[in-house]
Scaffold this active site. Structure first.
Site, PDB file in Angstrom:
ATOM      1  N   ASP A   8      11.297  41.043  17.604  1.00 55.86           N
ATOM      2  CA  ASP A   8      12.259  42.110  17.315  1.00 55.86           C
ATOM      3  C   ASP A   8      11.719  42.945  16.155  1.00 55.86           C
ATOM      4  O   ASP A   8      11.470  42.422  15.065  1.00 55.86           O
ATOM      5  CB  ASP A   8      13.613  41.506  16.945  1.00 55.86           C
ATOM      6  CG  ASP A   8      14.750  42.508  17.060  1.00 55.86           C
ATOM      7  OD1 ASP A   8      14.460  43.706  17.256  1.00 55.86           O
ATOM      8  OD2 ASP A   8      15.914  42.097  16.965  1.00 55.86           O
ATOM      9  N   ASP A 101      12.412  48.224  21.260  1.00 58.48           N
ATOM     10  CA  ASP A 101      12.019  47.569  20.011  1.00 58.48           C
ATOM     11  C   ASP A 101      12.117  46.050  20.043  1.00 58.48           C
ATOM     12  O   ASP A 101      12.068  45.408  18.992  1.00 58.48           O
ATOM     13  CB  ASP A 101      12.842  48.114  18.846  1.00 58.48           C
ATOM     14  CG  ASP A 101      14.333  47.868  19.003  1.00 58.48           C
ATOM     15  OD1 ASP A 101      14.761  47.484  20.111  1.00 58.48           O
ATOM     16  OD2 ASP A 101      15.075  48.067  18.024  1.00 58.48           O
ATOM     17  N   GLU A 102      12.221  45.453  21.212  1.00 57.75           N
ATOM     18  CA  GLU A 102      12.232  43.990  21.286  1.00 57.75           C
ATOM     19  C   GLU A 102      11.725  43.530  22.648  1.00 57.75           C
ATOM     20  O   GLU A 102      11.835  44.238  23.648  1.00 57.75           O
ATOM     21  CB  GLU A 102      13.617  43.412  21.008  1.00 57.75           C
ATOM     22  CG  GLU A 102      14.680  43.813  22.007  1.00 57.75           C
ATOM     23  CD  GLU A 102      15.999  43.092  21.765  1.00 57.75           C
ATOM     24  OE1 GLU A 102      15.983  41.848  21.624  1.00 57.75           O
ATOM     25  OE2 GLU A 102      17.042  43.763  21.727  1.00 57.75           O
TER      26      GLU A 102
END
Length: 408
Positions: A8, A101-102
């Site tokens: 993350d 974003d993860e």
């Protein structure tokens, strides 16, 4: 036993944006428009004031009068995200991007190259930091749920590994509110049943939850409380569409402004397609009105394209068909679907097409922009003052035939 790694990014949009504004590091920063708009991302200094994603920018400014705003640059976000995925794929091909974003990584078959899962996590963190100048948090566990919970606990810029024998010790002291997937309404119902911690939930028979949550969710909640999650890491499918959208600084009913912004979005979308190596046939135009109603309309081109004028022409035709009369518009967007790799796309040429047309011209512009910056080459209608644009007429209206605009 599966070993799942969850990565993350730490305040991803803010971290990427601060690479362009390093002088703002250490100060409270928000990515988003001001005074109109919402918070897309806030760095940890801004979060200390209670600022969160999705908050209206005006409210964020009231919470922190010294707050700094950075306009989002979506091309930067996309470029960094692709670079990060490339790092993940040096570890394993089994990568599931949960969002920009993860991501989850299934480490099956990858551990023979490293001494341990922990070593893989440290490798990923170091590579992301070295190549992209941003930090990430990593969680490792026997299931996607445990790995996600571990990466949350590791934030910011940390790594936590939870081996199978330690799953209960790790999860059970946490409040049920901290469980991934348990939102405020579910947490409130659990609290009414006297369930405050994940340990309380783990020790509750599913039958005692059935009346409140139903048989399926009751069973799932108890399973997750023990860290048991049967969902697998599913590798990402190819991107199905490329698009851009823009919210106006204030609502507008000026057709010249709307058309100019559609042209800007068409140019941005076409540039992203060329960078990704795709052509597309289906053009979707979206309009959001001042009352937040949204309309979308689509059309299919005869041949796939990555040319700005062809995408814009299709979007403009869709807009004209709506017959809007002084409707106040908040946001416009363009998306191109039906993507095919550029090297496999077949385009039907016109008999009077010149040897070098708009595709070649735009590729030359891409090269100049890549070397000298985003303002190196611009269309005059997008760079000109608004009064000049109004005097010249809406872009693209003078001649609907794209062939008349081919560069000589």
């Amino acid at each position: 036993m599966a070993v799942i790694l969850h990565v993350d990014m730490d305040a991803f949009f803010a971290s990427v944006s601060l690479r362009r504004r390093p002088e703002l590091r250490g100060t409270p920063v928000v990515v988003g428009g001001y005074p109109r708009g919402v918070v897309l991302s806030a760095n940890y200094e801004a979060r200390a004031y209670g600022i969160r994603s999705g908050m209206p920018s005006g409210r964020a400014k009231r919470l922190c009068p010294g707050l700094n705003f950075i306009d989002p640059t979506y091309d930067d976000f996309s470029s960094v995200a692709k670079g990060i995925v490339a790092v993940f794929q040096t570890v394993t091909p089994i990568v599931e991007a949960a969002s920009i974003d993860e991501a989850y990584l299934d480490l099956a078959g990858a551990r023979h190259r490293f001494s341990s899962p922990y070593a893989i996590g440290e490798y990923v963190r170091a590579m992301v930091c070295d190549e992209q100048q941003i930090t990430c948090s990593v969680g490792i566990g026997p299931s996607k749920f445990v790995a996600k919970m571990a990466s949350r606990a590791a934030k910011p810029d940390g790594l936590i590994e939870v081996p199978p024998p330690r799953v209960a010790d790790f999860l059970h002291p946490m409040p049920v509110d901290a469980m991934f997937g348990v939102g405020p309404p579910t947490a409130e119902k659990l609290h009414r049943l006297g369930i405050r911690t994940i340990a309380d939930l783990a020790r509750t028979p599913p039958g005692a939850l059935r009346q409140t949550f139903g048989p399926h969710l009751s069973h799932q909640l108890v399973e997750l409380a023990w860290g048991r999650d049967r969902t697998r890491v599913v590798p990402a499918v190819p991107e199905r569409g490329v698009g851009s959208q823009e919210t106006f600084g204030s609502d507008t009913d000026d057709p010249t402004v709307v058309r100019r912004e559609l042209l800007r979005m068409a140019a941005k979308t076409a540039r992203r397609m060329r960078r990704a190596g795709y052509l597309g046939r289906t053009v979707t135009m979206s309009i959001r009105f001042a009352d937040f109603r949204t309309l979308t309309r689509s059309s299919t081109l005869p041949t796939p394209t990555d040319v700005t004028d062809e995408i814009y022409g299709a979007a403009l035709a869709l807009l004209d068909r709506l017959g809007l009369d002084q409707a106040r518009i908040r946001r416009v967007g363009i998306k191109v679907g039906g993507l095919v790799p550029a090297e496999r796309a077949e385009r039907q040429p016109f008999l009077d097409d010149p040897e070098f047309g708009w595709r070649e011209a735009e590729r030359a512009v891409d090269a100049a922009v890549g070397r000298f910056g985003p303002k190196a080459v611009q269309r005059a209608v997008l760079a000109a003052p608004r009064n000049w644009v109004a005097a010249m007429g809406a872009p693209g209206q003078s001649d609907p035939d794209r062939r008349a605009h081919q560069p000589k």
